[in-house]
Design an enzyme around this catalytic site. Sequence first.
Site, PDB file in Angstrom:
ATOM      1  CD  GLU A 101      -3.055  -0.764   0.536  1.00 52.33           C
ATOM      2  OE1 GLU A 101      -3.378   0.123   0.076  1.00 52.33           O
ATOM      3  OE2 GLU A 101      -4.163  -1.518   0.421  1.00 52.33           O
ATOM      4  CD  GLU A 132       4.655 -21.544  10.640  1.00 49.21           C
ATOM      5  OE1 GLU A 132       4.107 -21.988  11.657  1.00 49.21           O
ATOM      6  OE2 GLU A 132       3.636 -21.332   9.777  1.00 49.21           O
TER       7      GLU A 132
END
Length: 320
Positions: A101, A132
């Site tokens: 963004e 992960e």
Amino acid sequence: MTSLTDADATPDGYGELRAQLATLTTEAFRPELADIDRLATAEIARIMNGEDQTVPAAVAERLPEIAAAIDGTAERMARGGRLIYAGAGTAGRLGVLDASECPPTFNTDPADVIGLIAGGPSAMVTAVEGAEDSKELAAADLEALKLTADDTVVGISASGRTPYAIGAVEHARAKGALTLGLSCNADSALGAAAEHPLEVVVGPELLTGSTRLKAGTAQKLVLNMISTITMIRLGKTYGNLMVDVRASNEKLQARSRRIVALATGASDEEIETALAATGGEVKNAILTILGQVDGPTAAALLTESNGHLRAALAAAPRTT
């Protein structure tokens, strides 16, 4: 007879991890919600809404730590450093979202704010099993970016124990970069690894262990603060106006004109003339109007003031 709760004697082989998860607030079971599936939809929605209302208060408790981390981030970015988020699963996706963004909102280079997710871009939509669990993968991802001491790395993990996030912070700190550890459990391994531990404790989730809920909301709120306030400190705004917005579509082009109007009070004709004279750059257009300078002068003043519009306005040689 050995109990199944013993960490080293479970038939599934995950005793140690299960015991570790049992100590985490974000994984706690809430017996009062054990029959939630029997409730009316409206009642479940009411309960969820009540849960969500507790998140801002939890964030508020960490505001001094968040502010200090942002000041450190802005200081490094002002001298050319980058802001890098690193996480797995939901946490990683939130980091990628916040990074993505920044270019349209603040006209940053896509390389200035980066989101790393364990397993790479495909992990945004499809789980990459085992990614992960690797500290080494996080270190390799940061090495690929040619990490420097001017960079800031934010490890994101609701549990605060995710190896990828911890590995990113440990590697970054060893390289001299600024490190933030955003988690939702107190005294987390991630917090211990980071220079700035940001531990927003939101409590057990409505659905046991579903940390995309309150924990995810808390992480999103903090990430909003980190990126937005850092950009304010870097002069990417004028007051509460997004003067560095990139007008890449019709909506943003209209917003650009509205921003110039709000900042200057100029007529539509003046605004169009200013934007034409500055190649559509909102900040420059505002400076030509309020500072009474031409396009090239506006560009030079902003360069000299490191992009801070208020400083450029103060330096503008107004004529009376």
